[in-house]
Design a protein around this motif. Structure first.
Motif, short mmCIF file in Angstrom:
data_model
loop_
_atom_site.label_atom_id
_atom_site.label_comp_id
_atom_site.label_asym_id
_atom_site.label_seq_id
_atom_site.Cartn_x
_atom_site.Cartn_y
_atom_site.Cartn_z
N THR A 176 25.07 -90.17 -55.30
CA THR A 176 26.24 -89.44 -54.81
C THR A 176 25.84 -88.30 -53.88
N HIS A 177 24.54 -88.06 -53.81
CA HIS A 177 24.00 -87.07 -52.87
C HIS A 177 22.51 -87.39 -52.68
N THR A 178 21.88 -86.74 -51.72
CA THR A 178 20.46 -87.01 -51.50
C THR A 178 19.58 -86.10 -52.37
N SER A 179 20.19 -85.22 -53.15
CA SER A 179 19.41 -84.28 -53.96
C SER A 179 18.44 -84.93 -54.94
N PRO A 180 18.73 -86.15 -55.49
CA PRO A 180 17.72 -86.76 -56.38
C PRO A 180 16.33 -86.85 -55.73
N TYR A 202 27.23 -92.22 -51.66
CA TYR A 202 28.48 -92.92 -51.98
C TYR A 202 29.26 -92.14 -53.04
N ARG A 203 30.54 -92.02 -52.84
CA ARG A 203 31.37 -91.41 -53.88
C ARG A 203 32.67 -92.19 -54.00
N TYR A 204 33.14 -92.28 -55.22
CA TYR A 204 34.41 -92.97 -55.45
C TYR A 204 35.50 -92.00 -55.05
N HIS A 216 26.75 -89.83 -45.00
CA HIS A 216 25.32 -89.46 -44.98
C HIS A 216 25.12 -88.02 -45.38
N GLN A 217 23.94 -87.77 -45.88
CA GLN A 217 23.51 -86.39 -46.10
C GLN A 217 22.09 -86.26 -45.57
N ILE A 218 21.71 -85.02 -45.28
CA ILE A 218 20.31 -84.74 -45.01
C ILE A 218 19.90 -83.66 -46.00
N GLU A 219 19.03 -84.06 -46.92
CA GLU A 219 18.55 -83.12 -47.92
C GLU A 219 17.37 -82.37 -47.33
N GLY A 220 17.23 -81.11 -47.70
CA GLY A 220 16.05 -80.36 -47.29
C GLY A 220 15.42 -79.70 -48.49
N PHE A 256 28.54 -72.77 -55.99
CA PHE A 256 27.85 -73.20 -57.20
C PHE A 256 27.38 -74.64 -57.11
N PHE A 257 26.09 -74.85 -57.34
CA PHE A 257 25.53 -76.18 -57.55
C PHE A 257 24.57 -76.01 -58.72
N PRO A 258 24.63 -76.87 -59.72
CA PRO A 258 23.83 -76.64 -60.93
C PRO A 258 22.32 -76.60 -60.69
N PHE A 259 21.88 -77.20 -59.59
CA PHE A 259 20.42 -77.32 -59.35
C PHE A 259 19.86 -76.22 -58.48
N VAL A 260 20.68 -75.22 -58.14
CA VAL A 260 20.16 -74.06 -57.40
C VAL A 260 20.66 -72.77 -58.05
N LEU A 278 27.20 -77.15 -44.85
CA LEU A 278 26.14 -77.49 -45.81
C LEU A 278 26.21 -76.65 -47.08
N GLY A 279 25.57 -77.20 -48.13
CA GLY A 279 25.36 -76.46 -49.36
C GLY A 279 23.87 -76.18 -49.49
N ALA A 280 23.51 -75.07 -50.12
CA ALA A 280 22.09 -74.72 -50.21
C ALA A 280 21.86 -73.76 -51.36
N GLY A 281 20.61 -73.44 -51.60
CA GLY A 281 20.29 -72.45 -52.62
C GLY A 281 18.82 -72.46 -52.96
N PHE A 301 13.54 -73.42 -51.65
CA PHE A 301 14.96 -73.59 -51.40
C PHE A 301 15.27 -75.05 -51.07
N ALA A 302 16.54 -75.39 -51.26
CA ALA A 302 17.00 -76.75 -50.96
C ALA A 302 18.34 -76.65 -50.26
N PHE A 303 18.66 -77.68 -49.50
CA PHE A 303 19.98 -77.70 -48.85
C PHE A 303 20.41 -79.15 -48.64
N GLY A 304 21.70 -79.33 -48.46
CA GLY A 304 22.24 -80.67 -48.17
C GLY A 304 23.27 -80.55 -47.06
N ILE A 305 23.01 -81.26 -45.94
CA ILE A 305 23.90 -81.17 -44.76
C ILE A 305 24.68 -82.47 -44.63
N1 PHE Z 1 23.88 -82.09 -53.12
C1 PHE Z 1 24.89 -81.14 -52.79
C2 PHE Z 1 26.19 -81.87 -52.46
O1 PHE Z 1 26.18 -83.06 -52.36
C3 PHE Z 1 24.49 -80.27 -51.60
C4 PHE Z 1 23.31 -79.38 -51.93
C5 PHE Z 1 22.03 -79.80 -51.72
C6 PHE Z 1 23.52 -78.11 -52.43
C7 PHE Z 1 20.96 -78.98 -52.00
C8 PHE Z 1 22.47 -77.28 -52.71
C9 PHE Z 1 21.19 -77.69 -52.49
O2 PHE Z 1 27.23 -81.27 -52.29
#
Ligand code: PHE
Length: 336
Positions: A176-180, A202-204, A216-220, A256-260, A278-281, A301-305
């Motif tokens: 559902t995101h590239t964060s894995p 993919y999300r329902y 698409h996402q780009i994870e950093g 808020f994202f549980p992983f940051v 984007l989301g980040a943290g 740090f991580a982010f998702g664009i």
């Molecule tokens: N994975 C988050 C999302 O799909 C975005 C995100 C990535 C947020 C990395 C913080 C850090 O919304």
């Protein structure tokens, strides 16, 4: 009364001038001009035919067959000239190499590919590597290692397309995101890490102008000793300026994202409005320790664009569904 001799002479002259004026390889316009001049309703043959009204019936018997013969000859001349010019068109040797060629239509890169490459290039120039990952993920990587236990409310928005794969200890889903990929990359590598991971998610979800169920996402991810929030801000600010222009303004707000921890979202000021891209943290200590890193030693740090969102802003695309509609009128506007 017309004199027979002079009429016969005229017939002969017309035969001669008509055949001398019919050039070889004449194009269709020239042929048509010739036809009108000699065989047309008011052409030279019709003109000559009028003498029949003026000659004696005795002379008619001499002149008539000659005129018919002339008419026949001119028609034959015209037909054969027409045939030879048609043959020439099919003849390879008469192919005109100076004519402009037919343009071949080339394919082009998909607008999503173009924007992903542009964003990845912005990070590559800042020292990030580019990595790709699996679209089928396990519950462990998509959720558990990202500090999203099964009873966590944050699962609601992501608890989506599960796969019916048997013989496994784990449950599979379309990510559902590239964060894995954060956890997968940290497990396989030692810090320092600087990586961006583009890919499909993919999300329902009900689709509308700004939501797609496939996107698409780009994870950093950047992990090292002493990485602070200012590096996160500086890196993302720099990316925005590379993509949108050197005077681009950005805004960070708490999210808020549980992983940051802390978590933010970043918006850009675009046509007078703040638009979130984007989301980040800072990577959560639980995520670091989950993959065997010591949170007291390492931080990051991580982010998702969302690249489609970025492309929509840059290219004034009003509906995200255009990206998957496969309409050439849309796609062919992005020839790179
Ligand atoms: N994975 C988050 C999302 O799909 C975005 C995100 C990535 C947020 C990395 C913080 C850090 O919304």
């Amino acid at each position: 009364m017309k004199n027979t001799e002079s009429v016969l002479k005229k017939i002969e002259n017309l035969q001669e001038s008509a055949s001398s004026q019919l050039k070889n390889n004449a194009d269709s316009n020239v042929l048509e001009d010739w036809r009108i001049k000699f065989l047309g309703r008011n052409g030279e043959l019709s003109e000559l035919m009028k003498v029949m009204k003026e000659v004696s019936s005795e002379d008619k018997r001499v002149i008539g067959p000659k005129l018919n013969q002339l008419k026949d000859n001119l028609n034959k001349l015209f037909e054969s000239a027409k045939e030879s010019s048609a043959q020439n068109l099919n003849d390879e040797n008469s192919f005109d190499i100076t004519l402009p060629g037919k343009n071949l239509s080339y394919g082009s890169l998909h607008p999503t590919t173009l924007i992903i490459r542009e964003i990845c290039e912005a990070f590559r120039s800042m020292g990030f590597q580019i990595h790709e990952g699996n679209e089928i993920e396990t519950e462990k990587y998509n959720f558990d290692l990202l500090n999203i236990p099964s009873d966590h409310p944050a699962r609601d928005q992501w608890d989506t397309i599960w796969l019916d794969l048997k013989n496994s200890n784990d449950k599979y889903l379309l990510r559902t995101h590239t964060s894995p990929m954060q956890a997968r990359i940290m497990e396989k590598n030692d810090p320092p890490i600087r990586v961006v991971v583009p890919g499909k998610c993919y999300r329902y979800e009900a689709t509308d102008a700004t939501h797609e169920w496939e996107f698409h996402q780009i994870e950093g991810l950047a992990i090292d000793k002493n990485i602070s929030f200012s590096e996160l801000k500086g890196t993302l600010y720099q990316m925005a300026r590379k993509i949108f222009g050197s005077d681009q303004k950005v805004r960070f707000r708490c999210d808020f994202f549980p992983f940051v921890e802390p978590g933010v979202d970043m918006s850009i000021l675009w046509e007078g409005k703040w638009i979130e891209i984007l989301g980040a943290g800072m990577v959560h200590p639980k995520v670091l320790s989950g993959v065997g890193y010591d949170p007291n030693e390492y931080s990051g740090f991580a982010f998702g664009i969302g690249p489609e969102r970025v492309s929509m802003l840059k290219n004034k695309i009003k509906d995200i569904r255009n990206f998957h509609a496969n309409d050439l009128r849309f796609l062919s506007q992005f020839v790179s």
